[in-house]
Design an enzyme around this catalytic site. Structure first.
Site, short mmCIF file in Angstrom:
data_model
loop_
_atom_site.label_atom_id
_atom_site.label_comp_id
_atom_site.label_asym_id
_atom_site.label_seq_id
_atom_site.Cartn_x
_atom_site.Cartn_y
_atom_site.Cartn_z
N HIS A 1 0.81 -1.22 0.00
CA HIS A 1 0.00 0.00 0.00
C HIS A 1 0.85 1.27 0.00
O HIS A 1 0.39 2.31 -0.45
CB HIS A 1 -0.98 -0.03 1.17
CG HIS A 1 -2.14 -0.93 0.91
ND1 HIS A 1 -2.04 -2.30 1.05
CD2 HIS A 1 -3.40 -0.67 0.51
CE1 HIS A 1 -3.21 -2.83 0.73
NE2 HIS A 1 -4.05 -1.87 0.39
N TYR B 1 -9.91 7.34 2.21
CA TYR B 1 -9.91 5.89 2.44
C TYR B 1 -8.74 5.56 3.38
O TYR B 1 -7.59 5.84 3.06
CB TYR B 1 -9.74 5.19 1.10
CG TYR B 1 -9.86 3.69 1.06
CD1 TYR B 1 -10.10 2.92 2.19
CD2 TYR B 1 -9.74 3.03 -0.15
CE1 TYR B 1 -10.20 1.55 2.12
CE2 TYR B 1 -9.84 1.64 -0.23
CZ TYR B 1 -10.07 0.91 0.90
OH TYR B 1 -10.18 -0.45 0.83
#
Length: 103
Positions: A21, A40
């Site tokens: 990520h 998010y």
């Protein structure tokens, strides 16, 4: 609209999941933004190895085609070694119910 859910990491996979990520693909970011996904965040609970995610959908929810999109499928294939998934590598996801909010 906010959407919160839980996912489950496999043992010992937190660092690899985080590293992936840290280098999220620009085309995935563009895809999510095009579907209205904003703000998010994913949190990790070390005791249970659970991931808790919350995202905001701007405007109408346009995420319905994400599971069939080639970029999303490739990302899920990359994430499958790190987390519990369905046979198609879509992450297992459990919705969370909001029980409190302070604005």
């Amino acid at each position: 609209m906010r959407h919160a859910f839980r996912m489950q990491l496999k043992p010992g996979m937190r660092d690899a999941y985080r590293a992936a990520h840290d280098h999220i693909w620009p085309e995935l970011v563009d895809l999510l933004r095009a579907r209205g996904v904003r703000d998010y965040s994913i949190y990790h609970d070390e005791d249970s190895n659970a991931l808790f995610a919350i995202l905001t959908i701007e405007g109408e929810d346009r995420r319905a085609d994400l599971p069939s999109h080639p970029v999303m499928k490739r990302w899920w294939d990359e994430m499958a070694p790190f987390m519990e998934t369905h046979p198609d590598n879509r992450p297992c996801e459990w919705p969370l119910e909001r029980v409190f909010h302070l604005a």
